[in-house]
Design a protein around this motif. Structure first.
Motif, PDB file in Angstrom:
ATOM      1  N   MET A 204       0.833  -1.205   0.000  1.00 34.30           N
ATOM      2  CA  MET A 204       0.000   0.000   0.000  1.00 34.30           C
ATOM      3  C   MET A 204       0.867   1.254   0.000  1.00 34.30           C
ATOM      4  O   MET A 204       0.574   2.219  -0.719  1.00 34.30           O
ATOM      5  CB  MET A 204      -0.923   0.000   1.224  1.00 34.30           C
ATOM      6  CG  MET A 204      -2.018  -1.045   1.202  1.00 34.30           C
ATOM      7  SD  MET A 204      -2.941  -1.139   2.765  1.00 34.30           S
ATOM      8  CE  MET A 204      -3.689   0.505   2.807  1.00 34.30           C
ATOM      9  N   THR A 205       1.944   1.227   0.787  1.00 37.80           N
ATOM     10  CA  THR A 205       2.842   2.373   0.859  1.00 37.80           C
ATOM     11  C   THR A 205       3.589   2.563  -0.451  1.00 37.80           C
ATOM     12  O   THR A 205       3.733   3.692  -0.954  1.00 37.80           O
ATOM     13  CB  THR A 205       3.858   2.182   2.001  1.00 37.80           C
ATOM     14  OG1 THR A 205       3.138   2.063   3.229  1.00 37.80           O
ATOM     15  CG2 THR A 205       4.808   3.358   2.086  1.00 37.80           C
ATOM     16  N   GLN A 206       4.058   1.472  -1.027  1.00 34.02           N
ATOM     17  CA  GLN A 206       4.834   1.551  -2.251  1.00 34.02           C
ATOM     18  C   GLN A 206       3.995   1.987  -3.448  1.00 34.02           C
ATOM     19  O   GLN A 206       4.439   2.759  -4.287  1.00 34.02           O
ATOM     20  CB  GLN A 206       5.484   0.195  -2.551  1.00 34.02           C
ATOM     21  CG  GLN A 206       6.584  -0.205  -1.576  1.00 34.02           C
ATOM     22  CD  GLN A 206       7.123  -1.599  -1.865  1.00 34.02           C
ATOM     23  OE1 GLN A 206       6.476  -2.411  -2.536  1.00 34.02           O
ATOM     24  NE2 GLN A 206       8.328  -1.875  -1.360  1.00 34.02           N
ATOM     25  N   ARG A 207       2.763   1.483  -3.516  1.00 38.89           N
ATOM     26  CA  ARG A 207       1.939   1.718  -4.706  1.00 38.89           C
ATOM     27  C   ARG A 207       0.847   2.748  -4.494  1.00 38.89           C
ATOM     28  O   ARG A 207       0.169   3.131  -5.462  1.00 38.89           O
ATOM     29  CB  ARG A 207       1.309   0.396  -5.165  1.00 38.89           C
ATOM     30  CG  ARG A 207       2.340  -0.673  -5.498  1.00 38.89           C
ATOM     31  CD  ARG A 207       1.709  -1.760  -6.326  1.00 38.89           C
ATOM     32  NE  ARG A 207       2.697  -2.736  -6.767  1.00 38.89           N
ATOM     33  CZ  ARG A 207       2.503  -3.575  -7.775  1.00 38.89           C
ATOM     34  NH1 ARG A 207       1.359  -3.565  -8.452  1.00 38.89           N
ATOM     35  NH2 ARG A 207       3.439  -4.440  -8.115  1.00 38.89           N
ATOM     36  N   GLY A 208       0.607   3.121  -3.266  1.00 34.93           N
ATOM     37  CA  GLY A 208      -0.465   4.072  -3.002  1.00 34.93           C
ATOM     38  C   GLY A 208      -1.834   3.518  -3.335  1.00 34.93           C
ATOM     39  O   GLY A 208      -2.695   4.231  -3.854  1.00 34.93           O
ATOM     40  N   CYS A 209      -2.028   2.221  -3.061  1.00 28.52           N
ATOM     41  CA  CYS A 209      -3.295   1.564  -3.402  1.00 28.52           C
ATOM     42  C   CYS A 209      -4.023   1.127  -2.133  1.00 28.52           C
ATOM     43  O   CYS A 209      -3.421   1.036  -1.063  1.00 28.52           O
ATOM     44  CB  CYS A 209      -3.031   0.362  -4.300  1.00 28.52           C
ATOM     45  SG  CYS A 209      -2.042  -0.945  -3.525  1.00 28.52           S
ATOM     46  N   PRO A 210      -5.312   0.817  -2.239  1.00 32.83           N
ATOM     47  CA  PRO A 210      -6.066   0.340  -1.073  1.00 32.83           C
ATOM     48  C   PRO A 210      -5.653  -1.072  -0.674  1.00 32.83           C
ATOM     49  O   PRO A 210      -4.998  -1.784  -1.454  1.00 32.83           O
ATOM     50  CB  PRO A 210      -7.522   0.400  -1.539  1.00 32.83           C
ATOM     51  CG  PRO A 210      -7.468   0.346  -3.022  1.00 32.83           C
ATOM     52  CD  PRO A 210      -6.186   1.026  -3.416  1.00 32.83           C
ATOM     53  N   ALA A 211      -6.096  -1.475   0.512  1.00 34.85           N
ATOM     54  CA  ALA A 211      -5.685  -2.766   1.063  1.00 34.85           C
ATOM     55  C   ALA A 211      -6.081  -3.945   0.181  1.00 34.85           C
ATOM     56  O   ALA A 211      -5.297  -4.879  -0.012  1.00 34.85           O
ATOM     57  CB  ALA A 211      -6.284  -2.926   2.464  1.00 34.85           C
ATOM     58  N   GLN A 212      -7.304  -3.915  -0.369  1.00 38.05           N
ATOM     59  CA  GLN A 212      -7.750  -5.044  -1.180  1.00 38.05           C
ATOM     60  C   GLN A 212      -6.881  -5.203  -2.428  1.00 38.05           C
ATOM     61  O   GLN A 212      -6.529  -6.324  -2.813  1.00 38.05           O
ATOM     62  CB  GLN A 212      -9.216  -4.867  -1.591  1.00 38.05           C
ATOM     63  CG  GLN A 212      -9.808  -6.071  -2.323  1.00 38.05           C
ATOM     64  CD  GLN A 212      -9.773  -7.332  -1.486  1.00 38.05           C
ATOM     65  OE1 GLN A 212     -10.269  -7.362  -0.363  1.00 38.05           O
ATOM     66  NE2 GLN A 212      -9.172  -8.389  -2.014  1.00 38.05           N
ATOM     67  N   ASP A 213      -6.527  -4.081  -3.052  1.00 33.01           N
ATOM     68  CA  ASP A 213      -5.654  -4.150  -4.234  1.00 33.01           C
ATOM     69  C   ASP A 213      -4.277  -4.675  -3.849  1.00 33.01           C
ATOM     70  O   ASP A 213      -3.660  -5.452  -4.595  1.00 33.01           O
ATOM     71  CB  ASP A 213      -5.522  -2.763  -4.873  1.00 33.01           C
ATOM     72  CG  ASP A 213      -6.803  -2.312  -5.552  1.00 33.01           C
ATOM     73  OD1 ASP A 213      -7.738  -3.138  -5.655  1.00 33.01           O
ATOM     74  OD2 ASP A 213      -6.870  -1.142  -5.970  1.00 33.01           O
ATOM     75  N   ALA A 214      -3.777  -4.254  -2.705  1.00 34.30           N
ATOM     76  CA  ALA A 214      -2.471  -4.720  -2.250  1.00 34.30           C
ATOM     77  C   ALA A 214      -2.494  -6.224  -1.986  1.00 34.30           C
ATOM     78  O   ALA A 214      -1.545  -6.946  -2.320  1.00 34.30           O
ATOM     79  CB  ALA A 214      -2.058  -3.977  -0.985  1.00 34.30           C
TER      80      ALA A 214
END
Length: 246
Positions: A204-214
């Motif tokens: 999430m930190t690396q990609r700036g995405c939500p938890a489900q996407d991570a």
């Protein structure tokens, strides 16, 4: 049912029209995993596909849950709910487990509380067929006509086939809905589980995405590497936690 036994052949629904309806229903519901959304799609598709049917409704009774109702047109939605109790075509069909209806509500003595309201809304004919979905849900699909004497034995046959086909489709929707809920619960458990939750936080930190996407990224990596999800998570956490050489 108070329907004519032998209308002219031109008035009956064709086999091709019925087949087209069932095919369109299958295409419209095959990927849906929300039961109420499926009911809405079913009544809309049915209304649009059948000549002589101006509106369509569905009443679903769920064990331990409120009844579900869908109507192709909002003005008629009240005809399919439980405000009239058991004195409606839909509830009659569900209770008796057989198709019921009337081609002319103006001469119909049944459903004394329901029929006057239906006529006020422009309904002149009705067919309701019971739908068996699963051990928790039963229901009825109802076809409404805006004119008397337009509902034929062809409509009866279509209603019967529609009810059987809809039961299969809606059972599949219910199954997908249950699977989606279980998958969501499993995902929630994974996200709160030690190293997997940590790995998800890293992504999430690396990609700036939500938890489900991570979590999906983590699953994809596990599948590509053919190793367990936990091992992928451990490797990722270990990598980012390792001190860097100066």
């Amino acid at each position: 049912m108070n329907l004519e036994a032998s209308p002219p052949l031109a008035e009956t629904l064709g086999v091709l029209e019925t087949a087209a309806l069932l095919r369109e229903l299958t295409a419209g519901l095959i990927a849906v995993d929300d039961f109420d959304q499926a009911l809405s799609g079913l009544v809309r598709i049915t209304r649009d596909a059948l000549v002589g049917v101006r509106w369509c409704g569905f009443t679903a009774l769920r064990a331990g849950e409120p009844a579900g109702v869908a109507a192709s047109d909002a003005t008629l939605s009240g005809l399919d709910d439980l405000r009239y109790g058991a004195d409606t075509p839909a509830m009659d069909a569900i209770r008796r487990r057989e198709m019921v209806g009337a081609e002319d509500l103006g001469a119909e003595p049944r459903w004394s509380g329901w029929t006057p309201r239906a006529r006020e809304l422009g309904v002149r004919g009705v067919i309701s067929a019971p739908v068996d979905i699963d051990d928790q849900v039963i229901g009825a699909v109802t076809l409404y006509a805006g004119e008397s004497d337009v509902l034929t034995p062809g409509h009866q046959l279509t209603a019967m086939l529609l009810a059987e086909h809809a039961g299969l489709l809606l059972a599949a929707v219910r199954d997908r809905e249950r699977r989606a809920v279980l998958a969501g619960e499993r995902d929630a458990a994974l996200l709160g589980e030690g190293v997997i939750g940590q790995a998800v936080g890293v992504i999430m930190t690396q990609r700036g995405c939500p938890a489900q996407d991570a979590l999906d990224v983590l699953r994809t990596a596990a599948s590509s590497l053919s190793i367990p999800l936990r091992e992928v998570a451990e490797r990722l956490v270990s990598t980012v936690s390792r001190p860097r050489d100066n």
